[in-house]
Design a protein around this motif. Structure first.
Motif, PDB file in Angstrom:
ATOM      1  N   PRO A 261      29.552  66.721  27.053  1.00 10.37           N
ATOM      2  CA  PRO A 261      30.903  67.256  26.914  1.00 10.37           C
ATOM      3  C   PRO A 261      31.452  66.951  25.524  1.00 10.37           C
ATOM      4  O   PRO A 261      31.021  65.998  24.868  1.00 10.37           O
ATOM      5  CB  PRO A 261      31.714  66.508  27.972  1.00 10.37           C
ATOM      6  CG  PRO A 261      30.730  65.840  28.859  1.00 10.37           C
ATOM      7  CD  PRO A 261      29.484  65.647  28.063  1.00 10.37           C
ATOM      8  N   GLY A 262      32.414  67.757  25.092  1.00  6.60           N
ATOM      9  CA  GLY A 262      32.978  67.595  23.759  1.00  6.60           C
ATOM     10  C   GLY A 262      34.166  66.657  23.714  1.00  6.60           C
ATOM     11  O   GLY A 262      34.587  66.078  24.717  1.00  6.60           O
ATOM     12  N   TYR A 263      34.703  66.488  22.527  1.00 11.08           N
ATOM     13  CA  TYR A 263      35.968  65.793  22.290  1.00 11.08           C
ATOM     14  C   TYR A 263      36.005  64.354  22.785  1.00 11.08           C
ATOM     15  O   TYR A 263      37.023  63.873  23.261  1.00 11.08           O
ATOM     16  CB  TYR A 263      37.120  66.590  22.909  1.00 11.08           C
ATOM     17  CG  TYR A 263      37.226  67.972  22.322  1.00 11.08           C
ATOM     18  CD1 TYR A 263      37.471  68.142  20.966  1.00 11.08           C
ATOM     19  CD2 TYR A 263      37.059  69.112  23.105  1.00 11.08           C
ATOM     20  CE1 TYR A 263      37.546  69.407  20.402  1.00 11.08           C
ATOM     21  CE2 TYR A 263      37.133  70.374  22.536  1.00 11.08           C
ATOM     22  CZ  TYR A 263      37.370  70.515  21.196  1.00 11.08           C
ATOM     23  OH  TYR A 263      37.444  71.764  20.642  1.00 11.08           O
TER      24      TYR A 263
ATOM     25  N   ARG B  82      34.551  63.035  25.365  1.00  5.73           N
ATOM     26  CA  ARG B  82      34.514  62.850  26.823  1.00  5.73           C
ATOM     27  C   ARG B  82      33.088  62.564  27.315  1.00  5.73           C
ATOM     28  O   ARG B  82      32.810  62.674  28.516  1.00  5.73           O
ATOM     29  CB  ARG B  82      35.065  64.100  27.523  1.00  5.73           C
ATOM     30  CG  ARG B  82      36.530  64.411  27.228  1.00  5.73           C
ATOM     31  CD  ARG B  82      37.424  63.248  27.606  1.00  5.73           C
ATOM     32  NE  ARG B  82      38.831  63.638  27.746  1.00  5.73           N
ATOM     33  CZ  ARG B  82      39.815  62.773  27.892  1.00  5.73           C
ATOM     34  NH1 ARG B  82      39.573  61.473  27.898  1.00  5.73           N
ATOM     35  NH2 ARG B  82      41.062  63.189  28.012  1.00  5.73           N
TER      36      ARG B  82
ATOM     37  N   LYS C 246      44.405  64.916  17.950  1.00  4.34           N
ATOM     38  CA  LYS C 246      44.122  66.356  17.845  1.00  4.34           C
ATOM     39  C   LYS C 246      45.032  67.004  16.801  1.00  4.34           C
ATOM     40  O   LYS C 246      44.578  67.753  15.944  1.00  4.34           O
ATOM     41  CB  LYS C 246      44.315  67.033  19.198  1.00  4.34           C
ATOM     42  CG  LYS C 246      44.130  68.552  19.177  1.00  4.34           C
ATOM     43  CD  LYS C 246      42.717  68.953  18.738  1.00  4.34           C
ATOM     44  CE  LYS C 246      42.595  70.446  18.506  1.00  4.34           C
ATOM     45  NZ  LYS C 246      41.340  70.804  17.844  1.00  4.34           N
TER      46      LYS C 246
ATOM     47  N   MET D 283      40.221  65.078  15.923  1.00  2.81           N
ATOM     48  CA  MET D 283      39.440  65.093  17.157  1.00  2.81           C
ATOM     49  C   MET D 283      38.142  65.857  16.937  1.00  2.81           C
ATOM     50  O   MET D 283      38.115  67.073  16.874  1.00  2.81           O
ATOM     51  CB  MET D 283      40.242  65.711  18.297  1.00  2.81           C
ATOM     52  CG  MET D 283      39.528  65.532  19.629  1.00  2.81           C
ATOM     53  SD  MET D 283      40.575  65.934  21.037  1.00  2.81           S
ATOM     54  CE  MET D 283      41.638  64.486  21.075  1.00  2.81           C
TER      55      MET D 283
ATOM     56  N   ALA E 276      34.845  67.677  17.570  1.00  6.54           N
ATOM     57  CA  ALA E 276      34.299  68.451  18.692  1.00  6.54           C
ATOM     58  C   ALA E 276      33.121  67.694  19.303  1.00  6.54           C
ATOM     59  O   ALA E 276      33.047  67.486  20.510  1.00  6.54           O
ATOM     60  CB  ALA E 276      33.880  69.832  18.226  1.00  6.54           C
ATOM     61  N   LYS E 277      32.204  67.261  18.435  1.00  2.00           N
ATOM     62  CA  LYS E 277      31.051  66.495  18.915  1.00  2.00           C
ATOM     63  C   LYS E 277      31.368  65.011  18.823  1.00  2.00           C
ATOM     64  O   LYS E 277      30.774  64.262  18.039  1.00  2.00           O
ATOM     65  CB  LYS E 277      29.802  66.860  18.112  1.00  2.00           C
ATOM     66  CG  LYS E 277      29.446  68.342  18.269  1.00  2.00           C
ATOM     67  CD  LYS E 277      28.269  68.783  17.423  1.00  2.00           C
ATOM     68  CE  LYS E 277      28.118  70.310  17.556  1.00  2.00           C
ATOM     69  NZ  LYS E 277      27.125  70.867  16.626  1.00  2.00           N
TER      70      LYS E 277
ATOM     71  N   ARG F  88      30.591  62.755  20.576  1.00  2.00           N
ATOM     72  CA  ARG F  88      29.393  61.948  20.851  1.00  2.00           C
ATOM     73  C   ARG F  88      28.900  61.217  19.612  1.00  2.00           C
ATOM     74  O   ARG F  88      28.372  60.107  19.700  1.00  2.00           O
ATOM     75  CB  ARG F  88      28.295  62.871  21.332  1.00  2.00           C
ATOM     76  CG  ARG F  88      27.891  63.837  20.203  1.00  2.00           C
ATOM     77  CD  ARG F  88      27.142  65.068  20.620  1.00  2.00           C
ATOM     78  NE  ARG F  88      25.756  64.809  20.918  1.00  2.00           N
ATOM     79  CZ  ARG F  88      25.029  65.590  21.714  1.00  2.00           C
ATOM     80  NH1 ARG F  88      25.598  66.658  22.263  1.00  2.00           N
ATOM     81  NH2 ARG F  88      23.784  65.307  21.959  1.00  2.00           N
ATOM     82  N   LEU F  89      29.047  61.893  18.442  1.00  3.41           N
ATOM     83  CA  LEU F  89      28.528  61.304  17.204  1.00  3.41           C
ATOM     84  C   LEU F  89      29.165  59.952  16.935  1.00  3.41           C
ATOM     85  O   LEU F  89      28.524  59.036  16.423  1.00  3.41           O
ATOM     86  CB  LEU F  89      28.791  62.244  16.024  1.00  3.41           C
ATOM     87  CG  LEU F  89      28.173  63.641  16.140  1.00  3.41           C
ATOM     88  CD1 LEU F  89      28.627  64.506  14.982  1.00  3.41           C
ATOM     89  CD2 LEU F  89      26.645  63.547  16.194  1.00  3.41           C
TER      90      LEU F  89
END
Lengths: 343, 343, 343, 343
Positions: free
Chosen positions: C29-31, C33, C230, C235, C237-238, C240-241
């Motif tokens: 999931p993005g952002y 999450r 945001k 914020m 998008a990825k 996760r990085l």
């Protein structure tokens, strides 16, 4: 040229001028720390019948942007009808303080509790609500920019939605006198103070040289408000000028008396239009009238009268705004009615 | 769970990852002053076939707010479709920099040159235009948030209006690759550079780990742009990361190749829906599909697939967004098509 | 050219790169999450030993402006040393969000509890305090921009003043690892979390490709923080990085281990300078060294090494900054020391 | 209580009041589109002897923030003495519009051309200047907040630096009359118009009820200024009030005559202090005096007079501000002098 183009064509009510003359030589503290300001605040608080803070500001746009930027955090926006002053008439003043105006479609200048609820509900139900400006305040005008009124029941229903969704309710009362004195009105100043978190009582358009009285009911909005008045350029060095004017307006019901005069003048004028078969674009029971005239009619009236173009319905039918005010001369109204009859 | 909910579910294209690994130990100057950034800028300038400045930024909202706050004076606003990212999806980011987003009603995510002209004409014809935010820029997305495309003719007509009324034209190209590689597209990157004053080429959604390449064609918008990148928090210390990624994307047409893959996947998926008699809500020729599904269909697909709720048409019919991307696996698409067939 | 000009000359620590490669194909999931972000947050919360919220952001300026504009009302300002990053190095980023940076004169990069107290006391004692920006936050850097450290006692005394005057305490920890791992340091990450209302743990300069972990201890600052991330363009998008990188940094004490390496390198380098009789301008026990060199010495070293000019003391004596980092090669340090010896 | 605490303790000069009374019933267009405003603008333009735009605003903070936010792009800051009104007395009003005030150390309220040049030179020579707010304007007050004056030569030298470095020069003239009428002054209003890009002529403190006349000399600063006045809340509906007042002030040299009166009163008062051996903290040749008094002296004078505490030099010696103004009564000054003699 007889002017009906707005409700600020003259100076101030003679009693205000007189008081400004009388007090001119008095030495007083600056920045609203004078006794006239204190007395005016006490008068307004008393009529509001509520534990309120009162601050005087010079104009409406200034009051709007000061209130809103004081109340909101950076990610929060203010809901307003798309016809509202903050949405349509202030050169992006609210956005310039960093906040989005969340516009809902107006009907005759108004929005409903249902519209507000749907919008706010939509926000809080969205899984990506953090990507949207958070609705935190509702700002409506009483009377509206179309001259219409919210009933007490309508205000109470909007209040209810605000309570349910933790929103502030603000009323832009630049013409509040013309609402409160209207025959159709069922809301008192104390009702407004009770139902709103913050509102203001317009002076500029209701007999003062200039000035708006900001009334804060919600305790959490009171803190540090004077800092923000100063920051936004609204702290008048000679704050006495505002205190004196509002004292005069509120010590003998002058504010309501002169409002009634404007409404009486508007009513007669409206009858003049209707007797001629001219339709009103908005059902306004206040001091602004929006007749639909033909180009020919407009050209004729323009010879003698100033009024404001509002909206073109089609090539030949245009909505025009006529305003009466505390200062409208009965003879001018009669002359205009006569000329309308001859159109 | 197989994800079609957006186009940023994976990391980066393997060739980008490989290059980041290979260059990891190199010592390079910071803040985008490295040779990879220079090379990537040269590549993009060359494809744009125009005298442009190129700057790399981390994300789209950041790029939007940086560009707009760099270009506009405090009283100026930006025209956008009400469905545009800056209007609907950025938490009031543009307003937070002080500028009003002047929203026009979208049709399938687009606005027309006529709409822009009517709006701007209305502004300049108003006797009280100083009371309104001054329109100074048009911001559209290519492809739009509904997956649709502006044709070259449509862009040229909007450009014409911008020239006539002294407006900047900006294109939010967060998914620009998926526009440029579309079968329906008739616009090259050089066309975009010629028609816009400023735009950006999205990397985040088209194969990069992150990153957008801002391209400024209009000389008057070039001055001091790096100051504003820094001020808004968008100047990456290790700017190399952006330079390296965009160099990889643009040195062998990788950007276009991987975009084509996403479009091929989307096309197949769309056929899958249509074969099942499922209607598309928007006529999108790009990598976002908006089928109208029933609650039952949604519940079934939800067991295996992630996708994004978009809009409720009525109690039982909902618009859903499926995205393909550079990273979409053909087998996943086939599996999904099969499951759609069984709905 | 061997670079000692800053602590972001390379990419990321190999273990981070490795993890980014390994996870690249995962669909998430993005952002922010994703589960990596959740795990990284849990690790950091656990080390902070406090009920904190953790958010990952891309860079320091972005973190600073997001935190400060989230915490302050429009009339409030933030106290900082005049050498602080928010005062001197961010292109007016804080002011661009509407808040004044209230600068106090630094001594070796630091300000004292007494300075803060005097300033705030002066504000609250002023009869015209409403005409001044209201101090509401203190922002200091640990280590400072001069490489120096606040002791636990100093931090506790500043905390005390913040408690007494209702101020938030924020620590800019862009190089926090190099503080925590310093021999002179007596403060743990848990101490920082306890003493601050909000701070961040720098990744960009301590082994990550990029990223800062914002840690919010004060409950009243937690609300809606993601909205503001945001809005300000932070914020990812990825997301996760960021989660992946901070998970790697904090799961085996990697963050502290690599910080210690940088400090060991700095210590040796400092000895090299001192053995040559070269004076240090600031008493820095961390990874930044500020030797005072002559123009001739600078010219010689410039042949092989990159370093940063800092301040001209007089015509011939200049302060220069050398940085070590997690990535500094021991051989490079030895070579530099040898060359210093030959100056 | 006899007030010397500031120069806005009374209302307006009688001739202004008289004119406001006389014109009160006239119907006039709003927002400064009335003939009085036009006439006042023409008068001021004529005295400025320059092709200028004139706009009337209600107050000084409003004028400052409107001018500065109109002139600067988002990354640009304004240089001012640290004692300047925009730096010290406006609750961060400039920062609230997004711009950093770049403070230089004042000497007796002034900064020098050399200080400005050094600062700006430092900016442009910095390899990391993009990390700093870009100096684009110089804002000084004439007279200063310490009552002192810039000589024509000093202004010309600052102008020269502004030309060399492409800076705007702005003068905050909230008390400009008291500068122009001073015996020490060698600068005319036309000089100010020639040397500045923009300045304003204070009315609030020099005989008006309220109002400042903004004068824009630089053509590039003229565009769209009315939009920004409106946006910042400074567009008075009854703009006539400003036009009428400035017409009265400038049609028979009233502005200069009443300024001279204040200066004569200040001079006598200063002699009163000096005869008593009381030192002046600043060498002010204008209407503000800053005697250094003991606590005992202050306590005695406080019985009858209002004045403003300014700065504590040590436990027993305090700087106090006494203001005279257009409205100062000669008898009050004599009484005060007598009481000073008795201290």
């Amino acid at each position: 040229m007889i002017r009906f183009d707005n409700d600020y064509t003259e100076g101030a009510h003679p009693r205000i001028i007189e008081k400004l003359v009388d007090t001119n030589e008095e030495q007083l503290p600056g920045y609203g720390r004078d006794h006239y300001s204190d007395e005016a605040k006490a008068l307004i608080s008393s009529i509001c019948d509520h534990d309120v803070d009162v601050h005087f500001m010079v104009g409406g746009t200034q009051a709007n942007l000061t209130i809103i930027s004081s109340a909101l955090r950076t990610h929060q926006g203010v809901i307003a009808p798309d016809s509202g002053h903050i949405a349509a008439d202030e050169t992006g003043a609210i956005e310039a303080t960093g906040h989005k105006v969340l516009e809902l479609e107006n009907e005759n200048g108004k929005i409903s509790a249902e519209q507000v609820e749907d919008f706010v509900e939509g926000h809080w139900n969205s899984p990506v609500r953090e990507h949207m400006s958070q609705p935190k305040m509702v700002c409506i005008s009483q009377p509206t920019e179309s001259g219409t009124l919210y009933s007490k029941q309508e205000l109470e229903r909007i209040r209810k939605v605000c309570d349910d969704y933790n929103l502030y309710l603000m009323v832009d009362g630049a013409r509040l006198g013309y609402a409160l004195a209207s025959e159709e009105n069922d809301t008192t100043l104390a009702d407004v103070a009770r139902l709103c978190d913050v509102f203001y009582i317009g002076g500029t358009k209701v007999g003062a040289l200039f000035g708006e009285a900001v009334v804060i009911s919600n305790g959490s909005l009171k803190e540090d408000f004077r800092y923000i008045i100063k920051q936004k350029g609204g702290m008048l060095a000679k704050g006495r000028l505002l205190g004196i004017q509002f004292k005069v307006l509120f010590e003998d019901d002058l504010y309501f008396d002169i409002s009634r005069h404007a409404l009486e003048m508007a009513k007669r004028l409206q009858e003049g239009f209707e007797n001629k078969g001219i339709e009103m674009h908005y059902p306004s029971p206040t001091n602004q009238l929006f007749p639909v005239l033909t180009t020919l009619q407009i050209d004729k009236l323009r010879q003698k009268y100033a009024f404001q173009p509002w909206e073109d319905l089609d090539v030949d039918r245009k909505v025009i705004r006529f305003c009466t005010s505390w200062s409208t001369d009965e003879n001018d109204v009669e002359a205009l009615i006569e000329d309308i009859g001859r159109l």
